[in-house]
Design a protein around this motif. Sequence first.
Motif, PDB file in Angstrom:
ATOM      1  N   VAL A 132       0.815  -1.213   0.000  1.00 34.00           N
ATOM      2  CA  VAL A 132       0.000   0.000   0.000  1.00 34.00           C
ATOM      3  C   VAL A 132       0.850   1.265   0.000  1.00 34.00           C
ATOM      4  N   PHE A 133       2.005   1.240   0.636  1.00 36.56           N
ATOM      5  CA  PHE A 133       2.830   2.448   0.712  1.00 36.56           C
ATOM      6  C   PHE A 133       3.429   2.796  -0.649  1.00 36.56           C
ATOM      7  N   ASN A 134       3.854   1.803  -1.393  1.00 38.57           N
ATOM      8  CA  ASN A 134       4.346   2.050  -2.750  1.00 38.57           C
ATOM      9  C   ASN A 134       3.216   2.454  -3.680  1.00 38.57           C
ATOM     10  N   THR A 137      -5.320  19.106  -1.510  1.00 34.86           N
ATOM     11  CA  THR A 137      -6.043  17.954  -0.992  1.00 34.86           C
ATOM     12  C   THR A 137      -5.343  16.618  -1.225  1.00 34.86           C
ATOM     13  N   VAL A 138      -4.621  16.455  -2.305  1.00 39.07           N
ATOM     14  CA  VAL A 138      -4.003  15.154  -2.602  1.00 39.07           C
ATOM     15  C   VAL A 138      -2.956  14.775  -1.556  1.00 39.07           C
ATOM     16  N   PRO A 139      -2.015  15.643  -1.178  1.00 41.54           N
ATOM     17  CA  PRO A 139      -1.054  15.235  -0.144  1.00 41.54           C
ATOM     18  C   PRO A 139      -1.715  14.963   1.213  1.00 41.54           C
ATOM     19  N   ILE A 143      -3.310  10.783   5.201  1.00 41.10           N
ATOM     20  CA  ILE A 143      -4.293  10.110   6.050  1.00 41.10           C
ATOM     21  C   ILE A 143      -4.409   8.636   5.672  1.00 41.10           C
ATOM     22  N   ILE A 144      -4.399   8.348   4.385  1.00 40.12           N
ATOM     23  CA  ILE A 144      -4.453   6.951   3.939  1.00 40.12           C
ATOM     24  C   ILE A 144      -3.215   6.192   4.403  1.00 40.12           C
ATOM     25  N   TYR A 182      -0.721   2.262   7.913  1.00 37.56           N
ATOM     26  CA  TYR A 182       0.332   1.909   8.868  1.00 37.56           C
ATOM     27  C   TYR A 182      -0.265   1.311  10.142  1.00 37.56           C
ATOM     28  N   HIS A 183      -1.288   1.949  10.674  1.00 40.08           N
ATOM     29  CA  HIS A 183      -1.862   1.493  11.932  1.00 40.08           C
ATOM     30  C   HIS A 183      -2.609   0.169  11.794  1.00 40.08           C
ATOM     31  N   HIS A 184      -3.014  -0.181  10.587  1.00 41.57           N
ATOM     32  CA  HIS A 184      -3.711  -1.454  10.368  1.00 41.57           C
ATOM     33  C   HIS A 184      -2.829  -2.480   9.681  1.00 41.57           C
ATOM     34  N   SER A 185      -1.564  -2.183   9.530  1.00 40.87           N
ATOM     35  CA  SER A 185      -0.653  -3.062   8.802  1.00 40.87           C
ATOM     36  C   SER A 185      -0.076  -4.132   9.720  1.00 40.87           C
TER      37      SER A 185
END
Length: 114
Positions: free
Chosen positions: A32-34, A75-77, A82-83, A88-91
């Motif tokens: 997801v990070f990439n 808005t994009v950054p 947030i995503i 990260y917190h659900h990884s």
Amino acid sequence: MQYLEVIGAIFVLLGSFFLLTASIGLLRMPDVFNRIQAGTKASTLGTLLVLLGIGFTHPGWWGRLLIIAVFILITVPVSNHIIARAAYHHSQEKGRFFRDDLGSPAEKAKEETP
């Protein structure tokens, strides 16, 4: 006036190329990070190039297109940040990071004590 339409078409075509590479990057990246990286950078650049191309083909729309571009740049950054935090917190892959600045204070205290 013909040369402005050609320049606008080139920018729209170039922006479409970046949007295509962003969509391919979303499909091809392993985690997801990439995917966030690929989606954010290329799609923002592609969208701004398309807006620039539209501005050359329709010169009366520069004001509206500038407002849309500023909205996208703001808005994009923020939304991708947030995503990324939610991912990260659900990884389950938290152990692969060298430095953990987003961990809870209790986890940080455990890491700092020998």
